[in-house]
Design a protein around this motif. Structure first.
Motif, PDB file in Angstrom:
ATOM      1  N   ALA A   9       3.117   1.659 -17.214  1.00  0.00           N
ATOM      2  CA  ALA A   9       4.169   1.738 -16.777  1.00  0.00           C
ATOM      3  C   ALA A   9       5.491   2.235 -16.676  1.00  0.00           C
ATOM      4  CB  ALA A   9       4.474  -0.013 -16.701  1.00  0.00           C
ATOM      5  N   ARG A  16       7.922   9.666 -12.299  1.00  0.00           N
ATOM      6  CA  ARG A  16       8.489   9.348 -10.448  1.00  0.00           C
ATOM      7  C   ARG A  16      10.646   9.421 -10.823  1.00  0.00           C
ATOM      8  NH1 ARG A  16       6.121   2.406  -9.437  1.00  0.00           N
ATOM      9  NH2 ARG A  16       4.324   3.603  -8.537  1.00  0.00           N
ATOM     10  N   PHE A  47       0.250   6.539  -5.555  1.00  0.00           N
ATOM     11  CA  PHE A  47      -0.480   6.270  -4.920  1.00  0.00           C
ATOM     12  C   PHE A  47      -2.072   7.068  -4.283  1.00  0.00           C
ATOM     13  CE2 PHE A  47       3.558   4.215  -5.176  1.00  0.00           C
ATOM     14  CZ  PHE A  47       2.952   2.552  -5.198  1.00  0.00           C
TER      15      PHE A  47
ATOM     16  N   PHE B 238       3.701   9.715   1.681  1.00  0.00           N
ATOM     17  CA  PHE B 238       2.418  10.542   1.544  1.00  0.00           C
ATOM     18  C   PHE B 238       1.580  10.150   2.230  1.00  0.00           C
ATOM     19  CE2 PHE B 238       3.852   9.619  -3.406  1.00  0.00           C
ATOM     20  CZ  PHE B 238       4.522  10.669  -2.838  1.00  0.00           C
ATOM     21  N   ASP B 239       1.434   8.940   2.604  1.00  0.00           N
ATOM     22  CA  ASP B 239       0.387   9.100   3.812  1.00  0.00           C
ATOM     23  C   ASP B 239       0.632   7.862   5.302  1.00  0.00           C
ATOM     24  OD1 ASP B 239       0.127   6.252   2.880  1.00  0.00           O
ATOM     25  OD2 ASP B 239      -1.292   7.179   1.686  1.00  0.00           O
ATOM     26  N   ARG B 241       1.749   5.501   4.953  1.00  0.00           N
ATOM     27  CA  ARG B 241       1.604   4.037   4.059  1.00  0.00           C
ATOM     28  C   ARG B 241       3.245   3.907   3.504  1.00  0.00           C
ATOM     29  NH1 ARG B 241      -2.236   2.686  -0.795  1.00  0.00           N
ATOM     30  NH2 ARG B 241      -1.615   5.157  -0.479  1.00  0.00           N
ATOM     31  N   VAL B 243       6.277   3.105   1.113  1.00  0.00           N
ATOM     32  CA  VAL B 243       5.932   2.486  -0.667  1.00  0.00           C
ATOM     33  C   VAL B 243       7.696   2.649  -1.042  1.00  0.00           C
ATOM     34  CG1 VAL B 243       5.228   2.099  -2.553  1.00  0.00           C
ATOM     35  CG2 VAL B 243       3.526   3.094  -0.532  1.00  0.00           C
ATOM     36  N   PRO B 274       0.613  -1.909  -2.686  1.00  0.00           N
ATOM     37  CA  PRO B 274      -0.343  -1.172  -2.876  1.00  0.00           C
ATOM     38  C   PRO B 274      -1.033  -0.545  -4.285  1.00  0.00           C
ATOM     39  CG  PRO B 274       1.919   0.323  -1.508  1.00  0.00           C
ATOM     40  CD  PRO B 274       1.730  -1.697  -2.395  1.00  0.00           C
ATOM     41  N   ALA B 275      -1.371   0.201  -4.142  1.00  0.00           N
ATOM     42  CA  ALA B 275      -1.720   0.399  -5.302  1.00  0.00           C
ATOM     43  C   ALA B 275      -3.110   1.611  -5.069  1.00  0.00           C
ATOM     44  CB  ALA B 275      -2.474   0.039  -6.435  1.00  0.00           C
ATOM     45  N   TRP B 276      -3.476   2.556  -5.819  1.00  0.00           N
ATOM     46  CA  TRP B 276      -4.261   3.514  -5.890  1.00  0.00           C
ATOM     47  C   TRP B 276      -5.827   2.864  -6.011  1.00  0.00           C
ATOM     48  CZ3 TRP B 276      -6.611   7.115 -10.218  1.00  0.00           C
ATOM     49  CH2 TRP B 276      -7.486   7.649 -10.254  1.00  0.00           C
ATOM     50  N   LEU B 277      -6.018   2.122  -7.273  1.00  0.00           N
ATOM     51  CA  LEU B 277      -7.604   1.986  -7.419  1.00  0.00           C
ATOM     52  C   LEU B 277      -7.080   0.174  -6.682  1.00  0.00           C
ATOM     53  CD1 LEU B 277      -7.901   3.292 -11.221  1.00  0.00           C
ATOM     54  CD2 LEU B 277      -8.491   4.094  -8.604  1.00  0.00           C
ATOM     55  N   ARG B 279      -8.795  -2.401  -8.099  1.00  0.00           N
ATOM     56  CA  ARG B 279      -8.683  -3.051  -8.713  1.00  0.00           C
ATOM     57  C   ARG B 279      -7.067  -3.327  -9.523  1.00  0.00           C
ATOM     58  NH1 ARG B 279     -11.342   1.235 -12.147  1.00  0.00           N
ATOM     59  NH2 ARG B 279      -9.408   1.837 -13.632  1.00  0.00           N
ATOM     60  N   ASP B 280      -6.216  -2.706  -9.198  1.00  0.00           N
ATOM     61  CA  ASP B 280      -4.924  -2.262  -9.525  1.00  0.00           C
ATOM     62  C   ASP B 280      -3.825  -3.508  -8.714  1.00  0.00           C
ATOM     63  OD1 ASP B 280      -4.943  -1.193 -11.723  1.00  0.00           O
ATOM     64  OD2 ASP B 280      -4.724   0.787 -11.190  1.00  0.00           O
ATOM     65  N   GLU B 289       6.776  -3.630 -15.097  1.00  0.00           N
ATOM     66  CA  GLU B 289       6.029  -2.820 -13.918  1.00  0.00           C
ATOM     67  C   GLU B 289       6.385  -1.767 -13.285  1.00  0.00           C
ATOM     68  OE1 GLU B 289       2.293  -6.437 -14.375  1.00  0.00           O
ATOM     69  OE2 GLU B 289       3.304  -5.438 -12.907  1.00  0.00           O
ATOM     70  N   SER B 290       6.187  -0.857 -13.272  1.00  0.00           N
ATOM     71  CA  SER B 290       5.959  -0.178 -12.369  1.00  0.00           C
ATOM     72  C   SER B 290       5.088  -0.264 -11.010  1.00  0.00           C
ATOM     73  CB  SER B 290       5.805   1.652 -13.059  1.00  0.00           C
ATOM     74  OG  SER B 290       7.183   1.539 -13.475  1.00  0.00           O
ATOM     75  N   VAL B 291       6.105  -0.463 -10.378  1.00  0.00           N
ATOM     76  CA  VAL B 291       5.254  -1.217  -8.471  1.00  0.00           C
ATOM     77  C   VAL B 291       5.726  -0.315  -7.606  1.00  0.00           C
ATOM     78  CG1 VAL B 291       4.865  -3.520  -9.525  1.00  0.00           C
ATOM     79  CG2 VAL B 291       6.938  -3.009  -7.948  1.00  0.00           C
ATOM     80  N   GLY B 292       4.751  -0.760  -6.518  1.00  0.00           N
ATOM     81  CA  GLY B 292       5.520  -0.422  -5.576  1.00  0.00           C
ATOM     82  C   GLY B 292       5.383  -1.395  -4.347  1.00  0.00           C
TER      83      GLY B 292
END
Lengths: 266, 572
Positions: A9, A16, A47, B238-239, B241, B243, B274-277, B279-280, B289-292
């Motif tokens: 984290a 970022r 992402f 980036f796409d 989405r 975030v 959202p997450a890249w993987l 499972r995340d 936590e670093s989230v989006g």
């Protein structure tokens, strides 16, 4: 949060911050385990995207499999790659026979400096860790380098509460260190947890493996039976030998790395 | 070893401890000894330190295990902070060595700022000195609440219990005036390894744990149960989405949570994390936590805003008081402007008052002479160039502290002790006790970069009877005379010839054939008194389920408003 989660984290937070606050940004990818973990973390931070190029400072003396692996991964992941060599020094016959520190200075430090200036990088993301060696243990997360790439380690700025050095004169750049607080064993546990593919030079063949990767003439093998990631973790849990013991340039004098790094070495 | 065991090991806890105290009282030696006695140092380093110690004619210097710089070893002092890890039976530790020399206070603060607990080292022979107190003072400002005392070099005072008791009593008295209490005090000799990892026969009068055991007795504290604070680091597109990325500093953020984004205080709902993987992917993000976040409404969001739950938002203000510590070579000057960095937000801060300095020795207030010098602590009042979301440091750390920058450099840090709490600035109409919140002069525009419709609030907040109103903006044009009906406040406002003619309770309002708009400046589709009565009764029943169908039936956005194209340059 467990330990690996909090390391992850904080690294994402750092990546970022670098992306939000610094101008042109690049990630130094040495093909080794640490910068491969960095690549993984960048994908998580953004992402699935990687909004900056990957840079390899190629001394031309790297272990040949590293170059093959580099090109394969770059192609698979569609990475924007910048490969840079100190062409002038190589043409003049620079090599470890001229003296290890002199060679590192020319083919790594100077090459990196040329590349930074050529592409106008304001931020270089580097996978160094505090536990690697003494001068790195004193590093900041955002570490300023002057126009001449000098690290003024005696007058480092305060760095507190996640507020990093993001303002500096034009021509200076910032070395961003997202893995500073990771240890060698953290890296391997994370590779294990995330199933991150790494170059197979780390795994033992005929009772020997590389623990740290660098240039072929200056990087030694260690005796090891570790053929899998869990084997490596187990080996590290029981070793008292330092990670960079096989890296010849570190042993040249007691403060070799401090001196190299003052002048811009990663 | 099985995989499960690896995972169990990987998920061990890690605690960050800082070791502070006066120069030469043995901080680095305490840590070096702890590392050495727990087999946490690699042989290469031990060999190297042996060699260097011998070269310089010293016995084995435990401190050299940390003091890696040539300058540090030659001068025998710690210049910069170091962090080292070691494993104990219970958990892993990051031990932070903080320089004790006054000159390097900025490095001490860099090291101590993210510590979860602290040990203050005091030399048994020399007793409490200037930096012992100053470090304790800094630790209290940094919000490090858990503190232990280490009385080191007990061998130099013949392991005398009286010396130990006198020192701990003096320190405890000082700590009490900072509002701190030491959870433990222990005697040791780091050089001889007594009471570090092993108890010592010379300290038989001491019944407590060794340093190592004392470390293991500390509990880890998390911010998960506190209120949500998620400062936005960046907005990614980036796409397809969009975030909002950031680190959760406290609390939790869950899918379907109603959130407020401050300082604009816009309200929306969390749609996904959202997450890249795959499972995340998860339904909830937690402190640390670093989230989006993807949210339901596309406002114009930017770095520096703070996300909270609607019930418990931060304060929004441009005026605050703080205790600051100054690290700049040049002093802080009254009336000067500095850059303030508070969580991810940045603004300009003018020092409008220096209330007093605080003497680190006595903690007594000292009259300030218009400036705060290097290493001094002061209470100051700041006025910011724009309102930011913030909290009192005592209630929420991450949004209650800031750094100040002068030019390129961080020159100070501060913790917020008071916030001017004004009601949120909104356009409004009032007459005596009658008040109507009203957004009819907000500007809407389509932000090209964001590909979203955004709003800007007007600077002039308030109108009374007789005041002229701006009938024409960049995104609206109202008639000379019209009526505004504000359902949520049950107030009507009559505009005649561009001026506020009357403000009255909605119950007394009579439809007068003039154009009608609601509190947001949307036209009401009304032709007759009959329509009006129906609309009034209908809209009074508005709730989240029927609000969009009611809006469709009665409201006409385009009657007096349109949405021009704009970007960051769009302003009123």
């Amino acid at each position: 949060m467990n330990h690996l989660q909090s390391l992850e984290a904080y690294s994402l937070f750092i990546l970022r911050e670098a992306y939000a606050k610094l101008g042109r940004l690049g990630l130094l990818w040495s093909i080794g385990k640490d910068s491969t973990v960095l690549l993984w973390l960048a994908k998580k931070a953004f992402f699935g995207h990687c909004p900056f190029p990957f840079i390899h400072v190629d001394t031309s003396y790297k272990i040949p499999q590293m170059i093959v692996y580099r090109d394969k991964v770059a192609k698979e992941l569609g990475l924007e790659m910048i490969v840079h060599q100190n062409v002038k020094a190589l043409a003049a016959g620079m090599g470890p026979d001229k003296g290890r520190l002199i060679c590192c200075q020319a083919l790594k430090t100077e090459a990196l400096s040329e590349m930074t200036a050529k592409h106008g990088f304001e931020g270089l993301i580097v996978g160094v860790r505090r536990d690697e060696e003494g001068s790195r243990s004193k590093e900041r997360v955002f570490s300023e380098r002057t126009k001449d790439d000098v690290w003024d380690y005696v007058h480092q700025p305060p760095e507190l509460w996640g507020q990093f050095k993001t303002d500096f004169p034009k021509g200076h750049h910032i070395r961003v260190h997202p893995l500073l607080q990771w240890s060698e064993i953290d890296i391997w546990r994370y590779i294990d947890q995330e199933r991150i593919p790494v170059i197979d030079l780390y795994f033992a063949k005929n009772g020997q493996r590389y623990r740290s990767l660098g240039c072929a003439p200056c990087t030694g093998l260690i005796d090891s039976q570790a053929t899998t990631v869990p084997d490596i973790i187990r080996e590290l849990e029981n070793t008292k030998v330092s990670e960079r013991a096989g890296r010849a340039q570190d042993q040249e004098d007691a403060y070799a790395m401090q001196k190299l790094r003052r002048d811009g070495y990663m | 070893m099985t995989e499960d065991r690896h995972l169990a090991k990987a998920s061990r806890e890690k605690l960050k401890i800082v070791v502070a105290g006066h120069v030469d009282h043995g901080k680095s030696t305490v840590i070096g000894r702890l590392l050495y006695d727990t087999n946490s140092v690699n042989l290469g380093l031990v060999e190297k330190v042996k060699r260097i110690s011998a070269e310089t004619g010293h016995p084995f210097e435990f401190a050299f295990l940390l003091d890696a710089f040539e300058e540090e070893r030659k001068q025998g002092i710690t210049i910069d902070t170091t962090q080292l890890q070691f494993r104990a039976a219970l958990r892993d530790y990051v031990i932070i060595d903080a320089p004790g020399h006054k000159e390097f206070l900025k490095n001490m603060i860099s090291g101590a700022s993210d510590a979860e607990a602290a040990f203050l080292v005091v030399d048994a022979e020399k007793g409490v000195e200037e930096q012992s107190r100053r470090h304790a003072h800094m630790l209290s400002l940094l919000g490090v609440r858990r503190l232990g005392l280490l009385v080191n070099k007990m061998d130099l005072v013949n392991y005398d219990q009286k010396v130990f008791l006198a020192i701990t009593a003096a320190l405890n008295e000082y700590l009490a005036s900072l509002g701190l209490t030491a959870t433990i005090a222990l005697p040791l000799s780091a050089l001889l390894g007594e009471n570090v990892a092993q108890p010592s026969p010379h300290l038989a009068w001491y019944q407590g744990p060794t340093l190592l055991a004392a470390l293991d007795s500390l509990e880890k504290v998390t911010e998960e149960e506190s209120d949500l604070r998620l400062p936005i680091q960046d907005v990614y597109k980036f796409d397809d989405r969009r975030v909002l990325a950031g680190r959760i500093e406290s609390g939790r953020a869950r899918i379907n949570d109603r959130i407020m984004i401050s300082p604009g205080n816009k309200i929306t709902t969390v749609v996904s994390l959202p997450a890249w993987l795959e499972r995340d992917l998860k339904d909830e993000g937690r402190a640390g936590e670093s989230v989006g976040l993807m949210v339901a409404d596309e406002f114009y969001n930017r770095r520096g805003e703070v996300i909270s739950l609607v019930d418990n938002p931060p304060l929004v203000s441009d005026r605050l008081k703080a205790s600051i510590f100054w690290l700049g070579q040049k002093p802080l000057i009254l009336k000067r402007r500095y850059k303030i960095k508070l969580a991810t937000a940045e603004a300009e801060a003018a020092v409008i008052e220096i209330h007093h300095l605080i003497d680190s020795d006595s903690l007594a207030p000292i009259k300030a002479e218009g400036q705060v010098r290097l290493n001094e602590v002061a209470v100051v009042e700041l006025s910011l160039s724009r309102p930011l979301a913030m909290d009192l440091f005592a209630s929420r750390k991450a949004t209650g502290r800031f750094v100040l920058q002068d030019g390129y450099d961080v020159v100070g840090g501060g913790v917020i002790t008071w916030i001017e709490d004004r009601p949120p600035v909104r356009t409004g109409f009032s007459l005596g006790a009658l008040k109507a919140r009203c957004e009819i002069f907000e500007e809407y525009f389509y932000h090209v970069g964001e590909m979203a419709v955004n709003k800007i609030k007007p600077p002039r907040p308030h109108y009374g009877v007789g005041d002229p109103v701006p009938l024409v903006g960049r995104s609206y044009r109202y008639p000379e005379s019209f009526d505004i009906v504000v359902f949520r406040d049950q107030v009507a406002i009559q505009i005649r010839n561009g001026q506020v003619a009357n403000i009255l309770p909605l119950a007394e309002f009579v439809y007068g054939q003039l154009p009608l708009v609601n509190g947001r400046g949307f036209g009401l589709k009304i032709q007759s008194n009959e329509d009006w009565l129906k609309a009034r009764d209908d809209l009074a029943t508005s709730n989240p389920e029927n609000e969009s169908s009611l809006a469709e039936r009665w409201l006409d956005f385009n009657a007096y408003r349109h949405i021009p194209i704009g970007g960051d340059d769009f302003h009123i």
